[in-house]
Design an enzyme around this catalytic site. Structure first.
Site, PDB file in Angstrom:
ATOM      1  N   CYS A 135       0.839  -1.206   0.000  1.00 52.85           N
ATOM      2  CA  CYS A 135       0.000   0.000   0.000  1.00 52.85           C
ATOM      3  C   CYS A 135       0.868   1.247   0.000  1.00 52.85           C
ATOM      4  O   CYS A 135       1.434   1.630   1.029  1.00 52.85           O
ATOM      5  CB  CYS A 135      -0.916  -0.016   1.226  1.00 52.85           C
ATOM      6  SG  CYS A 135      -1.918   1.480   1.395  1.00 52.85           S
ATOM      7  N   CYS A 138      -0.439   4.119   2.220  1.00 58.13           N
ATOM      8  CA  CYS A 138      -0.281   3.837   3.654  1.00 58.13           C
ATOM      9  C   CYS A 138       1.148   4.074   4.118  1.00 58.13           C
ATOM     10  O   CYS A 138       1.376   4.636   5.195  1.00 58.13           O
ATOM     11  CB  CYS A 138      -0.648   2.387   3.961  1.00 58.13           C
ATOM     12  SG  CYS A 138      -2.275   1.869   3.402  1.00 58.13           S
ATOM     13  N   ASP A 139       2.116   3.645   3.322  1.00 56.26           N
ATOM     14  CA  ASP A 139       3.492   3.570   3.796  1.00 56.26           C
ATOM     15  C   ASP A 139       4.492   4.424   3.021  1.00 56.26           C
ATOM     16  O   ASP A 139       5.660   4.522   3.427  1.00 56.26           O
ATOM     17  CB  ASP A 139       3.968   2.108   3.746  1.00 56.26           C
ATOM     18  CG  ASP A 139       3.116   1.203   4.619  1.00 56.26           C
ATOM     19  OD1 ASP A 139       2.703   1.645   5.696  1.00 56.26           O
ATOM     20  OD2 ASP A 139       2.856   0.047   4.210  1.00 56.26           O
TER      21      ASP A 139
END
Length: 309
Positions: A135, A138-139
């Site tokens: 992701c 997300c990261d």
């Protein structure tokens, strides 16, 4: 604990499930959406969406919130829980979750979607959350000005690579085959990005790291047979999806790969059970097609209940 009775149970609250809830509740049906996490599904892991009608460019979480507000405006409910069992009880279906709740309805709509396929190589599990990710939104922020590897050659790999290139110093895309599968317009944008490079005919055989984090990958050239290594600070993996259909495997509605089989009105071989979106056997898995599936299922749910009164 007493059964919770509804007209329609939607298992999954992604774009498909939320659209079904909208259409079914607007038809004055009592609807609940069950999900094991936050509503929105994979929208919450998507950065920029530029191919959904009505929006020139929209962030995934923003679209998820707008869809949720629309899906609940006519009274549809949302409940948390992972479905563990689906039982047929005459004309009704009985759904049990890991929260100990039991839901009963004549119509069930499966909208559980899919999850990222793993590479299944050494180091992948070990370095999950320590440099291995599925992701970008997300990261990605953890890797500013770092060198990142993206594994995959489809739309998701290239799109997420473009997002990561805004943060990283360099993004190397490892493609198993000799060409990309991504749409030409996405390829064109990526090829013009100076921070992105593409290495073809290359598979990852191991993800390397130290005691703290990822340090690189071991590779295999599928054309020459040569093995090699590449240093990197993070590895983002986009090599396809697998359906989330474990609770439904005993119903006889899955194909040999685990996707739910439906007809053109989203109905499975069991009357009153429908499937929509990414969990379905379908040639295209996009937000737009998920919404279309959901609209059809919502209308079919109304027709089914109307005909069984």
């Amino acid at each position: 604990m007493a059964d919770k009775n509804y007209d329609v149970i939607v298992i999954g609250a992604g774009p498909a499930g939320m659209t079904t809830a909208l259409y079914a509740s607007r038809a004055n049906l009592k609807v609940v959406m069950l999900d094991r996490g936050a509503y929105g599904g994979n929208l919450n892991n998507t950065a920029s969406i530029v191919n959904y009608s009505g929006f020139k460019d929209v962030q995934g979480p923003e679209l998820a919130e707008k869809m949720y507000q629309g899906s609940t405006q006519f009274g549809a409910e949302y409940a948390y829980g992972t479905v563990t069992k689906v039982e047929l009880d005459g004309d009704n279906k009985r759904i049990t979750t890991d929260m100990g709740d039991t839901y009963v309805a004549p119509v069930v709509v499966i909208a559980t979607g899919s999850e990222h396929r793993k590479l299944a190589v050494p180091g992948e599990e070990e370095f999950g959350g320590r440099g291995v990710s599925y992701c970008a939104i997300c990261d990605g922020a953890f890797f500013k000005n770092k060198h990142l590897i993206v594994v995959g050659g489809g739309d998701s790999a290239v799109e997420e690579g473009l997002y990561l290139a805004e943060l990283a110093s360099k993004v190397t895309v490892l493609v198993r085959k000799g060409e990309l599968r991504a749409q030409p317009v996405i390829q064109d944008e990526a090829m013009k990005n100076d921070k992105m490079e593409f290495v073809y005919n290359t598979s990852v055989t191991e993800i390397m790291g130290d005691d703290v984090k990822v340090t690189g990958v071991k590779t295999h050239n599928n054309e020459t047979g040569e093995d090699g290594e590449m240093t990197a600070d993070g590895v983002f993996i986009y090599v396809g999806n697998v359906p989330l259909t474990e609770p439904f495997k005993d119903l006889g509605i899955l194909d040999d790969k685990g996707w739910v089989k439906t007809d053109n009105i989203m109905q499975t071989s069991i009357p009153g059970i429908y499937a929509i979106g990414d969990v379905r056997e379908t040639p295209l898995r996009q937000v737009a097609t998920a919404v279309g599936d959901g609209a059809i299922a919502g209308q079919q749910a109304y027709q089914y209940i109307k005909s069984h009164k």
